[in-house]
Scaffold this motif. Structure first.
Motif, mmCIF file in Angstrom:
data_model
loop_
_atom_site.group_PDB
_atom_site.id
_atom_site.type_symbol
_atom_site.label_atom_id
_atom_site.label_comp_id
_atom_site.label_asym_id
_atom_site.label_seq_id
_atom_site.Cartn_x
_atom_site.Cartn_y
_atom_site.Cartn_z
ATOM 1 N N SER A 1 0.832 -1.205 0.000
ATOM 2 C CA SER A 1 0.000 0.000 0.000
ATOM 3 C C SER A 1 0.869 1.258 0.000
ATOM 4 N N ASP A 2 1.991 1.214 0.706
ATOM 5 C CA ASP A 2 2.917 2.348 0.687
ATOM 6 C C ASP A 2 3.553 2.506 -0.693
ATOM 7 N N LEU B 1 2.155 1.910 -3.567
ATOM 8 C CA LEU B 1 1.218 2.569 -4.464
ATOM 9 C C LEU B 1 1.248 4.078 -4.238
ATOM 10 N N ASP B 2 1.248 4.500 -3.000
ATOM 11 C CA ASP B 2 1.332 5.939 -2.715
ATOM 12 C C ASP B 2 2.626 6.521 -3.281
ATOM 13 N N HIS B 3 3.717 5.782 -3.152
ATOM 14 C CA HIS B 3 5.009 6.246 -3.658
ATOM 15 C C HIS B 3 4.987 6.337 -5.181
ATOM 16 N N LEU C 1 2.342 6.790 -7.088
ATOM 17 C CA LEU C 1 1.490 7.926 -7.462
ATOM 18 C C LEU C 1 2.245 9.245 -7.300
ATOM 19 N N ALA C 2 2.984 9.381 -6.213
ATOM 20 C CA ALA C 2 3.761 10.609 -5.998
ATOM 21 C C ALA C 2 4.829 10.768 -7.074
ATOM 22 N N THR D 1 -7.835 4.214 -4.368
ATOM 23 C CA THR D 1 -6.673 5.085 -4.171
ATOM 24 C C THR D 1 -6.318 5.810 -5.470
ATOM 25 N N ALA E 1 -6.557 9.857 -6.461
ATOM 26 C CA ALA E 1 -5.403 10.613 -6.958
ATOM 27 C C ALA E 1 -5.702 11.266 -8.307
#
Length: 125
Positions: free
Chosen positions: A53-54, A56-58, A60-61, A100, A104
């Motif tokens: 999950s982290d 995916l956030d990374h 996207l960023a 998520t 975004a």
């Protein structure tokens, strides 16, 4: 980290580690799930991989940085391209991945599914 940051192995793997959102540690700090990298038979560095999950956030960023703006501000065609890239990288296998990504991109889950279905139909799946 106890090892020198300018060690050739650290210098070589750091861009990859950063791109993955992983963490560099001294080999003595390694836990069973970490990856310890050796140079000429000596443990030099440990890599702690991020949770999915982290990751995916990374990802996207990183995509926002690559496009130079929030993903929600991209045009429809570019958002579709982002969804294709994320699908190829496994983003939708992560729990709540569609939600998520939709958040975004500033679109609904339904829109993300439409982008995915449109792409899969184009591939003949």
């Amino acid at each position: 980290m106890t090892e020198p940051a300018d060690h050739p192995l650290v210098t070589a793997v750091k861009p990859l580690v950063d791109a993955m959102g992983a963490e560099l540690l001294g080999p003595e700090q390694a836990q069973p799930d970490d990856v310890v990298l050796a140079w000429e038979g000596e443990d030099v560095i440990a890599v702690r991989l991020p949770q999915l999950s982290d990751s995916l956030d990374h990802i996207l960023a990183a995509m926002e940085r690559r496009h130079g703006m929030p993903l929600a501000e991209l045009d429809r065609r570019t958002k579709q391209s982002v969804v294709r890239t994320l699908e190829a990288r496994g983003a939708f296998s992560v729990r709540h991945g569609v939600e998520t990504v939709a958040g975004a991109l500033g679109v609904s889950r339904f829109t993300v599914y439409n982008y995915l279905n449109r792409e899969n139909a184009a591939k003949g799946e």
